[in-house]
Design a protein around this motif. Sequence first.
Motif, PDB file in Angstrom:
ATOM      1  N   LYS B  53       1.093  -1.116   0.070  1.00 27.40           N
ATOM      2  CA  LYS B  53      -0.035  -0.167  -0.433  1.00 27.40           C
ATOM      3  C   LYS B  53       1.266   1.218  -0.300  1.00 27.40           C
ATOM      4  N   VAL B  54       2.180   1.104   0.650  1.00 28.11           N
ATOM      5  CA  VAL B  54       3.205   2.493   0.806  1.00 28.11           C
ATOM      6  C   VAL B  54       2.942   2.708  -0.763  1.00 28.11           C
ATOM      7  N   GLY B 177     -10.199  -4.176  -3.123  1.00 29.33           N
ATOM      8  CA  GLY B 177     -10.445  -3.323  -4.123  1.00 29.33           C
ATOM      9  C   GLY B 177     -10.417  -3.314  -5.732  1.00 29.33           C
ATOM     10  N   GLY B 178      -9.243  -3.830  -5.780  1.00 30.95           N
ATOM     11  CA  GLY B 178      -8.788  -4.233  -7.442  1.00 30.95           C
ATOM     12  C   GLY B 178      -7.234  -3.072  -7.593  1.00 30.95           C
ATOM     13  N   GLY B 179      -6.906  -2.911  -6.321  1.00 32.82           N
ATOM     14  CA  GLY B 179      -5.747  -1.010  -6.645  1.00 32.82           C
ATOM     15  C   GLY B 179      -4.781  -2.305  -7.109  1.00 32.82           C
ATOM     16  N   LEU B 180      -4.176  -3.267  -6.269  1.00 30.37           N
ATOM     17  CA  LEU B 180      -3.241  -3.920  -6.273  1.00 30.37           C
ATOM     18  C   LEU B 180      -3.029  -4.503  -7.734  1.00 30.37           C
ATOM     19  N   ILE B 181      -4.290  -5.568  -8.444  1.00 35.28           N
ATOM     20  CA  ILE B 181      -4.000  -5.796  -9.205  1.00 35.28           C
ATOM     21  C   ILE B 181      -4.524  -5.294 -11.202  1.00 35.28           C
ATOM     22  N   SER B 182      -5.091  -4.052 -10.592  1.00 36.82           N
ATOM     23  CA  SER B 182      -5.362  -2.940 -11.488  1.00 36.82           C
ATOM     24  C   SER B 182      -3.242  -2.452 -12.380  1.00 36.82           C
TER      25      SER B 182
END
Lengths: 315, 315
Positions: B53-54, B177-182
């Motif tokens: 997340k950082v 929420g999908g941020g990492l895979i995006s």
Amino acid sequence: MRLTSVDDVLAAERRLAGRIVRTPLLPCPQLGDEFALDVAVKAENLQHTGSFKVRGALNALLALAERQATPAGLTAFSAGNHAMAVAFAGRAFGLPTVVCMPPHAVPTKIEAVRRWGGEVVLTDDLLATCEEITAERGYHLLPPFDDPDVIAGQATLGRELLADGPPPGLVLVPVGGGGLISGVAAAVRRAVPTARIVGVEPATANVVGHALRTGGDAPATRPVSMADGLAAPFAGRLTLAHVRDLVDDLVEVTEADIRAAWWDLMAATRLLLEPAAAVTLAALRTGRVTAAPGTRTILVLSGGNISPTMLTTLP
Amino acid sequence: MRLTSVDDVLAAERRLAGRIVRTPLLPCPQLGDEFALDVAVKAENLQHTGSFKVRGALNALLALAERQATPAGLTAFSAGNHAMAVAFAGRAFGLPTVVCMPPHAVPTKIEAVRRWGGEVVLTDDLLATCEEITAERGYHLLPPFDDPDVIAGQATLGRELLADGPPPGLVLVPVGGGGLISGVAAAVRRAVPTARIVGVEPATANVVGHALRTGGDAPATRPVSMADGLAAPFAGRLTLAHVRDLVDDLVEVTEADIRAAWWDLMAATRLLLEPAAAVTLAALRTGRVTAAPGTRTILVLSGGNISPTMLTTLP
């Protein structure tokens, strides 16, 4: 007694190239804040088999092969990490392996030896049983620490930590039989003469400190510690010579110190570690080891082989 | 809707240089043997604050600064890892931080936010409370995933895994929420068009899958999972667009699957991991994801923030 030379370490590095994990040297700002030091950890729990032991075992076996002395099979005695390393090395070279381990060894370590095809003999009399099996089968006993090739293999860890960051002012190393600190000291002392190299033993498993104080004796009582990887039954002669000449200080921490440091070290590093690795943090926490503010400090985290039941005792 | 471009990712990489840990891509022969695949893990639990997340939080804040829009303070809502990342970013830039977290958040995550000087507001109504505080104080709400700069930050993880090993055939990514895979898909899809990129959600916290099936709705029941880091309350619009265009498949695993995989993944990697990271192994174990023998397979291990009490439930 000839100590490990720079050439010995370079030869080991060449032999091990591509066969071991170059384990990361990771910054640990959380511990840095706690002690006002610049702390990094050498994450040797991420090595193949989950400990540094594979460096020494593979180097010793490769050195035998160079001398056209590849054995018919391997034997070893070990609380677990050296056993795993020898089974791993044996599998890599297609050699049968028999390892003698104590009946109370960490189950995960026993299972890992078997997974790599090693034969496990559980016995309280590690050395005698291992020597007997070695003679019967005509195999080669791969020593856990008191061997020049094993020490040179462990020294490659010291070379890596020097290459991967600024010169350390303080290096903290867990001590069992003394093989790891002998290797690390051989590599670091010569490259960074000002670095303080400090070994940490459990107070209840302090064979190296005891031998230094008594001139070489093994302790009267059998070493036992929650840091099972450090409960070597005796110190080596060659490792003692390295510690005498190359190590600045040797300190002891109690079982309570180790227990208190263990979870905190895992939480701060996000590494799965065995209690042996936590003696380094315990030495800082208890003030047994101190350094000037900002000192570049490296904790050598020796291994990460634990069973889940060990974690259920956490605070 | 404009998806993350190569230039966006390169800009994020430039901003984050020297500010984040280049986390190691570690071989995992034990899991490789289990599945007859060539398995490596991206150990993002070793990132500052213990999760990916950082990357997104710092990139978003640095992008604001480039636009001369550095805010007076930061707010965020999060189960924990994004909260920690925002508190960490706030401290790095001397900005006050208020984060809204659920009352049942992992205690270690709450403590970490406070250690970095963040103010914690415990509330079940994360979004509304956070928006209210943001308006009252005139701070900037740093979104957890549905933001182009956050996604570009997470994409740097994809760039690293491409640079540090051979081209992957399969990349498994935990999905909240999908941020990492995006981000990972934006980086990997363009560089290795043949790579299969598969997201894994808990069956009880599947907001992205649910939104894809229903055309964008949030589920009727509140997502809950032992993989607390994946229990996002809703999917993002921008992340949904990325998943639709760039991700090959999205699969679900049960709580029992996650629990069974969690310890085994820690033992095989010697990393301290949160259950969210274990959905990747659970997807392989349950056959939800398969690949041809020998496929270069990367498990993205998203974070490692757990409390010791969570470990006492291990088998």
